[in-house]
Write a protein that holds these residues in place. Structure first.
Motif, PDB file in Angstrom:
ATOM      1  N   LYS A 165      68.312  63.223  64.338  1.00 39.04           N
ATOM      2  CA  LYS A 165      69.215  63.057  63.199  1.00 39.04           C
ATOM      3  C   LYS A 165      69.884  64.358  62.802  1.00 39.04           C
ATOM      4  O   LYS A 165      71.085  64.374  62.459  1.00 39.04           O
ATOM      5  CB  LYS A 165      68.432  62.471  62.009  1.00 39.04           C
ATOM      6  CG  LYS A 165      69.310  61.868  60.934  1.00 39.04           C
ATOM      7  CD  LYS A 165      70.045  60.635  61.438  1.00 39.04           C
ATOM      8  CE  LYS A 165      70.897  60.010  60.355  1.00 39.04           C
ATOM      9  NZ  LYS A 165      71.689  58.864  60.875  1.00 39.04           N
ATOM     10  N   GLY A 200      75.054  60.347  64.232  1.00 39.84           N
ATOM     11  CA  GLY A 200      74.808  59.021  64.775  1.00 39.84           C
ATOM     12  C   GLY A 200      73.408  58.510  64.470  1.00 39.84           C
ATOM     13  O   GLY A 200      72.568  59.237  63.929  1.00 39.84           O
ATOM     14  N   PRO A 201      73.139  57.260  64.821  1.00 39.40           N
ATOM     15  CA  PRO A 201      71.836  56.653  64.547  1.00 39.40           C
ATOM     16  C   PRO A 201      70.741  57.228  65.439  1.00 39.40           C
ATOM     17  O   PRO A 201      71.017  57.801  66.500  1.00 39.40           O
ATOM     18  CB  PRO A 201      72.075  55.173  64.869  1.00 39.40           C
ATOM     19  CG  PRO A 201      73.155  55.199  65.901  1.00 39.40           C
ATOM     20  CD  PRO A 201      74.062  56.325  65.494  1.00 39.40           C
ATOM     21  N   VAL A 202      69.514  57.091  64.996  1.00 40.30           N
ATOM     22  CA  VAL A 202      68.366  57.567  65.776  1.00 40.30           C
ATOM     23  C   VAL A 202      68.145  56.679  66.995  1.00 40.30           C
ATOM     24  O   VAL A 202      67.888  57.170  68.101  1.00 40.30           O
ATOM     25  CB  VAL A 202      67.093  57.594  64.898  1.00 40.30           C
ATOM     26  CG1 VAL A 202      65.853  57.840  65.754  1.00 40.30           C
ATOM     27  CG2 VAL A 202      67.215  58.663  63.824  1.00 40.30           C
ATOM     28  N   TYR A 227      65.725  48.781  72.895  1.00 39.29           N
ATOM     29  CA  TYR A 227      65.753  49.940  72.011  1.00 39.29           C
ATOM     30  C   TYR A 227      65.442  51.221  72.783  1.00 39.29           C
ATOM     31  O   TYR A 227      64.568  51.244  73.657  1.00 39.29           O
ATOM     32  CB  TYR A 227      64.731  49.787  70.887  1.00 39.29           C
ATOM     33  CG  TYR A 227      64.891  48.549  70.053  1.00 39.29           C
ATOM     34  CD1 TYR A 227      66.072  48.289  69.365  1.00 39.29           C
ATOM     35  CD2 TYR A 227      63.851  47.622  69.953  1.00 39.29           C
ATOM     36  CE1 TYR A 227      66.217  47.153  68.592  1.00 39.29           C
ATOM     37  CE2 TYR A 227      63.993  46.476  69.186  1.00 39.29           C
ATOM     38  CZ  TYR A 227      65.173  46.241  68.514  1.00 39.29           C
ATOM     39  OH  TYR A 227      65.321  45.104  67.764  1.00 39.29           O
ATOM     40  N   ARG A 263      68.236  57.588  70.813  1.00 40.95           N
ATOM     41  CA  ARG A 263      69.558  58.009  71.266  1.00 40.95           C
ATOM     42  C   ARG A 263      69.476  59.401  71.879  1.00 40.95           C
ATOM     43  O   ARG A 263      68.992  60.342  71.255  1.00 40.95           O
ATOM     44  CB  ARG A 263      70.551  58.012  70.094  1.00 40.95           C
ATOM     45  CG  ARG A 263      71.969  58.412  70.500  1.00 40.95           C
ATOM     46  CD  ARG A 263      72.941  58.292  69.329  1.00 40.95           C
ATOM     47  NE  ARG A 263      72.523  59.081  68.184  1.00 40.95           N
ATOM     48  CZ  ARG A 263      72.740  60.379  68.055  1.00 40.95           C
ATOM     49  NH1 ARG A 263      73.367  61.046  69.015  1.00 40.95           N
ATOM     50  NH2 ARG A 263      72.347  61.024  66.965  1.00 40.95           N
ATOM     51  N   ILE A 287      77.116  60.430  70.151  1.00 42.34           N
ATOM     52  CA  ILE A 287      77.501  59.075  69.767  1.00 42.34           C
ATOM     53  C   ILE A 287      78.885  58.698  70.277  1.00 42.34           C
ATOM     54  O   ILE A 287      79.126  57.545  70.654  1.00 42.34           O
ATOM     55  CB  ILE A 287      77.412  58.897  68.223  1.00 42.34           C
ATOM     56  CG1 ILE A 287      77.553  57.421  67.865  1.00 42.34           C
ATOM     57  CG2 ILE A 287      78.424  59.772  67.525  1.00 42.34           C
ATOM     58  CD1 ILE A 287      76.460  56.530  68.392  1.00 42.34           C
TER      59      ILE A 287
END
Length: 224
Positions: free
Chosen positions: A57, A62-64, A81, A84, A88
């Motif tokens: 983060k 961007g998202p985790v 899942y 990341r 992003i």
């Protein structure tokens, strides 16, 4: 093509179970191992998950978690899942463009995640949801390429690998065939071991693969 699979001969592993005899028992045992392993793994790895999430983060926008369509049992798609590991704005949602060595799309923490395979750990959630197993053929993205062409065109046996749930790790991975499938040899051997796993699968083999995955990948990973 050798019949010696993962250090064992077929006689050591046994043959595919007769569905009329023990498929229900085998499925129950495998599901039990999956749930036990996934829940235990999540509980033990929670501190690591928190640290990795925080680093991801603060080091890039961007998202985790990264969610991507993958083929599962019977070819049905589900959202797999991953932590990341790419910037992003450079993520390939389709997954058709395979990651290569020194890929500029990978973040600094992403390189560590991929090398250690820690980026795959959130798939323990997919296991608990029943979409994946701890062990099985790795879930591929729709349109997965092999030697530059769609996998099903490369080898008509490709769809056979969807007869079982995909796994976080598998027989191909512990035999060194993970990552790119850009060459005919890599693509052929990946599929060979996936189909061999379906043929000789057992709880004993699953445990063996899990143990060796931890040793080979988490502590000496060569992913990218």
């Amino acid at each position: 093509m050798t019949d010696n699979v993962y250090g064992f001969h077929n006689t050591d592993l046994g043959h595919a179970n007769d569905p009329a005899e023990s498929s229900q028992t085998s499925s129950s045992l495998k599901r039990g191992l999956d749930l036990f392993g996934a829940v235990s793994g999540l509980l033990l790895l929670t501190p690591l998950f928190v640290i990795l999430a925080a680093v991801i983060k603060v080091t890039s926008k961007g998202p985790v978690l990264f969610k991507q369509d993958r083929h599962g049992l019977d070819g049905k798609t589900f959202k797999a899942y991953k932590f990341r590991s790419m910037y992003i704005d450079q993520c390939d949602q389709s997954g058709v463009r395979q990651t290569v060595k020194d890929d500029p799309r990978i973040t600094p923490i992403g390189r560590f995640l991929r090398k250690s395979n820690f980026d795959e750990l959130p798939q323990l959630l997919n296991v608990i949801k029943g979409e994946m197993s701890l062990v099985g053929p790795r879930p591929h993205v729709p349109g997965m390429l092999a030697n530059g062409v769609p996998y099903e065109q490369f080898d008509p046996r490709y769809q056979t690998r969807h007869r079982v749930k995909p796994g976080i790790t598998g027989l191909a991975q512990v035999n060194g065939f993970r990552g790119e499938t850009k060459t005919a040899h890599a693509a052929s051997m990946r599929l060979y071991y996936d189909l061999k796993y379906i043929e000789v699968r057992s709880i004993f083999l699953d445990v063996k693969i899990i143990v060796n995955t931890v040793v080979q990948e988490f502590f000496g990973g060569k992913g990218y």
